[in-house]
Enzyme design. Structure first.
Site: not given
Ligand code: PXG
Length: 295
Positions: A153, A186, A54
């Site tokens: 991220k 989320e 990721r």
């Protein structure tokens, strides 16, 4: 923070007091960079390859070349844990755009910076793991993927931080972030699941939540436990009327939520499926992962 921590910084392990980066690093000036947060349990790093994949994917998506290979990053991660002689904790990998002149242009930053902190993290007080979290709806929304993909991220977590401030100002632990269409995405640093009539549901990644690695592990575990789990668009109504709710994340692990917008979820106590899942997750986390080699 601990004075004695050894930090990996651009290829070397240095004491925390010497682990400094330039004020001209674009990671600091513009939030230009990416990060990962990974837990290790019992001397083993949980889902290390998935986290590294990721990290490299996020870097690629923002045209950021990580100056070391995947294998070198893996070794640096394991070495940083070993150098600090830690068995259980949290490891933070950060890749910054690096030093360059003022101005957005990332191509003027010749080399990305890399640092790794092996430490610990406690997202919520210990008693919340027994009693469950109180949630609110945050006014701050997840970014539209046409603005910035919610899958990156990045070092700019301001929208999550604004949402977290709303939760804390409301006297709550955590909050649900909606996407620009008003569907549940989320929480501020965790993915969300609900249970209704014995079936588990989580919003699809396309609703704007992060493709969480704990989320993936929990979906696999539910499969092994024989509990049906599906991805479906979720509204606030679905959470208000759920029997159980729980959140997942590397930092949070698996934790129940028992109140949402001042309504009790189910009977206001962590639910049966949630509690079973927490036990299964603990077993998995403590028995799998890439082993650290200690000196
Ligand atoms: N959503 C967001 C927005 C996150 O940042 C998760 C969900 C959970 O994903 P994983 O892959 O961890 O199951 C995250 C995770 C930190 C920190 O300080 C990192 C996160 C959340 C909170 C704090 O390192 N990232």
């Amino acid at each position: 923070m601990s004075a004695n921590l050894l930090i990996y910084l651009d290829g070397k392990l240095v004491p925390e007091s010497e682990a400094r980066i330039s004020v001209f690093d674009h990671g600091l000036l513009y939030g230009d960079g990416v990060f990962e947060g990974i837990r290790f349990y019992n001397g083993r790093v949980f889902r290390l390859t998935e986290h590294l994949n990721r990290l490299y994917d996020c870097a690629k998506s923002i045209c950021l070349t990580i100056p070391i290979s995947h294998e070198e990053m893996e070794k640096a991660t394991l070495d940083t844990i070993a150098a600090n002689n830690l068995r259980d904790g949290y490891i933070r990998l950060v890749v910054t755009r690096g030093v360059g002149p003022l101005g957005l242009n990332p191509y003027q930053c010749p080399k990305a910076g890399v640092f790794i902190i092996a430490s610990s993290i406690a997202l919520y007080p210990a008693e919340r793991y027994e009693k469950g979290l109180n949630l609110i709806t945050c006014g701050t929304r997840r970014p539209n993927s046409a603005a910035l993909s919610p899958q990156v991220k990045s070092l700019n977590y301001l929208n999550n931080i604004m949402a977290k401030i709303e939760c804390l100002q409301a006297g709550c632990d955590e909050g649900i972030m909606l996407n620009d269409q008003g569907f549940v995405a989320e929480c501020t640093g965790d993915n969300i699941f609900i249970v209704k009539n014995g079936k588990v549901t989580t919003p699809p990644v396309s609703s704007g939540g992060l493709d969480g690695i704990t989320r993936r592990a929990v979906i696999e575990l539910l499969g092994e436990m024989g509990i049906p789990c599906t991805e479906a668009v979720m509204t606030r109504f679905d959470v208000y009327t759920a029997d159980e709710c729980f959140l997942t994340g590397t930092a949070a692990e698996v934790i129940a939520a028992v109140q949402y917008d001042r309504r009790l979820i189910g009977d206001g106590k962590p639910g049966k499926i949630t509690n079973e899942l927490i036990q299964c997750f603990k077993k998995l986390a403590n028995s799998t992962g890439t082993p650290v080699t200690y000196a």
